[in-house]
Motif scaffolding. Sequence first.
Motif, PDB file in Angstrom:
ATOM      1  N   ASN A   7       0.807  -1.222   0.000  1.00  5.62           N
ATOM      2  CA  ASN A   7       0.000   0.000   0.000  1.00  5.62           C
ATOM      3  C   ASN A   7       0.839   1.271   0.000  1.00  5.62           C
ATOM      4  N   ASP A  13       4.300   8.329   7.315  1.00  7.02           N
ATOM      5  CA  ASP A  13       2.820   8.327   7.259  1.00  7.02           C
ATOM      6  C   ASP A  13       2.251   7.804   8.572  1.00  7.02           C
ATOM      7  N   HIS A  17       0.093   9.854  11.693  1.00  7.68           N
ATOM      8  CA  HIS A  17      -1.202   9.413  12.208  1.00  7.68           C
ATOM      9  C   HIS A  17      -1.155   9.151  13.714  1.00  7.68           C
ATOM     10  N   TYR A  22      -4.122   8.460  16.366  1.00 11.15           N
ATOM     11  CA  TYR A  22      -4.604   7.197  15.824  1.00 11.15           C
ATOM     12  C   TYR A  22      -3.871   6.020  16.451  1.00 11.15           C
ATOM     13  N   ASP A  26      -6.847   2.014  13.709  1.00 10.34           N
ATOM     14  CA  ASP A  26      -7.290   3.195  12.958  1.00 10.34           C
ATOM     15  C   ASP A  26      -6.386   3.441  11.756  1.00 10.34           C
ATOM     16  N   ILE A  27      -5.089   3.290  11.976  1.00  8.80           N
ATOM     17  CA  ILE A  27      -4.114   3.505  10.904  1.00  8.80           C
ATOM     18  C   ILE A  27      -4.291   2.452   9.824  1.00  8.80           C
ATOM     19  N   GLN A  28      -4.553   1.248  10.250  1.00 14.36           N
ATOM     20  CA  GLN A  28      -4.779   0.161   9.294  1.00 14.36           C
ATOM     21  C   GLN A  28      -5.990   0.467   8.420  1.00 14.36           C
ATOM     22  N   LEU A  29      -7.033   0.957   9.048  1.00 17.30           N
ATOM     23  CA  LEU A  29      -8.242   1.306   8.305  1.00 17.30           C
ATOM     24  C   LEU A  29      -8.004   2.487   7.379  1.00 17.30           C
ATOM     25  N   GLU A  30      -7.307   3.490   7.880  1.00 18.74           N
ATOM     26  CA  GLU A  30      -7.088   4.730   7.141  1.00 18.74           C
ATOM     27  C   GLU A  30      -6.110   4.542   5.981  1.00 18.74           C
ATOM     28  N   LEU A  31      -4.975   3.868   6.242  1.00 19.21           N
ATOM     29  CA  LEU A  31      -3.912   3.775   5.241  1.00 19.21           C
ATOM     30  C   LEU A  31      -3.869   2.433   4.521  1.00 19.21           C
TER      31      LEU A  31
END
Length: 81
Positions: A7, A13, A17, A22, A26-31
């Motif tokens: 990704n 990055d 976050h 985060y 949350d980071i997994q979901l966002e990025l």
Amino acid sequence: MIVCVCNRVSDRDIARHVRAGYGFDDIQLELGVATQCGRCESCARDVVAQCSASHPVAAIQLASSILESRAWNSSAHLAAA
Ligand code: FES
């Protein structure tokens, strides 16, 4: 440094976050980090842990602002009813 090749997510990055409050999920979901082959998960978790240890205030501030918001204040909701 690129942490998640699938990704194209860098340690910067992730650190940005974490500073915004985060957590790993949350980071997994966002990025999208660690959502494909999964080889980056332990490295990504290490980056989150290192950044969380060096910026714990951001997480506390975010948690406080969430708890103080009207959407989560059940007593205000009950008083309005
Ligand atoms: S390297 Fe992160 S999911 Fe593949």
